[in-house]
Design an enzyme around this catalytic site. Structure first.
Site, mmCIF file in Angstrom:
data_model
loop_
_atom_site.group_PDB
_atom_site.id
_atom_site.type_symbol
_atom_site.label_atom_id
_atom_site.label_comp_id
_atom_site.label_asym_id
_atom_site.label_seq_id
_atom_site.Cartn_x
_atom_site.Cartn_y
_atom_site.Cartn_z
ATOM 1 C CG ASP A 1 30.385 -26.236 7.814
ATOM 2 O OD1 ASP A 1 31.212 -25.398 8.199
ATOM 3 O OD2 ASP A 1 29.223 -25.951 7.470
ATOM 4 C CE LYS A 2 30.191 -22.626 4.331
ATOM 5 N NZ LYS A 2 29.323 -22.225 3.228
ATOM 6 C CB THR A 3 38.018 -22.498 5.043
ATOM 7 O OG1 THR A 3 37.593 -22.303 3.679
ATOM 8 C CG2 THR A 3 38.877 -23.739 5.135
#
Length: 215
Positions: A198-200
């Site tokens: 979903d995100k880094t």
């Protein structure tokens, strides 16, 4: 009775519920907003009035709980297909050999019973071929690689031990080493092509990663 509820039969749809409640001559419409599923916890309320509509295996949660699927790796699927092909090849070889044996016994071996007599319970070449078919299966059964499954399981077990002993996969902050909970999915780790997140920050934990490339 003072009231009655008429609703849909038990189903596994969690987002839909239709019913009508008759209470003291009045009708009230029931929908999914007025339904509390099994296992839910109510908060910020001191009391409530409820009525059990579905129970046991008729609840929506039990309707959605199916039997767990057995996971098979791509290598295991390929190995099963190869074994089935070998079984078909074995059956074909035994069939060809038994047909050839029946043909030889009917036109040639029949006249050599003085030297190679038939058994007392066989009086036709077809019977001899049928008995030899089972004999060919016993003789050629080494084509089926039964030991292959044992070898693959031993390799998977050793791979799981290497994963558990890998120092690079040890988390010092949580004091948690890697743990292979199953040995059937080890080879799938080397076939991963994409990782979706979903995100880094989920992967990097907002830390700076320095990659050293050595030639």
């Amino acid at each position: 009775p003072s009231g009655e509820i008429r609703c849909e039969p038990p189903n596994n749809n969690l987002e839909k519920y239709e019913g009508v409640m008759e209470w003291r001559g009045e009708k009230f419409s029931l929908n999914s907003d007025l339904m509390v599923l099994r296992g839910c916890v109510l908060r910020n309320t001191k009391w409530m009035i409820g009525l059990v509509v579905y129970a046991g295996k008729e609840t929506k949660q039990m309707q959605n709980s199916g039997q767990a699927k057995f996971k098979r790796t791509s290598i295991e699927k390929l190995m099963n297909k190869i074994v089935l092909f070998i079984f078909a090849l074995l059956f074909s070889l035994c069939l060809v050999c038994s047909i050839s044996c029946g043909y030889w016994e009917a036109y040639t071996g029949y006249y050599f019973q003085v030297y190679l007599p038939w058994e007392s319970y066989t009086d036709k070449a077809v019977s001899v071929a049928a008995l030899n078919f089972l004999s060919y299966i016993i003789v050629l059964n080494t084509l089926v690689p039964i030991s292959l499954y044992v070898t693959v399981e031993m390799i998977r077990l050793s791979q799981s031990l290497w994963i558990n002993w890998d120092k690079s996969m040890y988390d010092q902050q949580k004091d948690t080493p890697a743990k292979a909970r199953t040995t059937t999915l080890n080879e799938e780790l080397g076939q991963i092509e994409y990782i979706f997140s979903d995100k880094t920050g989920t992967l990097t934990q907002e830390r700076q990663i320095v990659t050293a490339i050595r030639e």
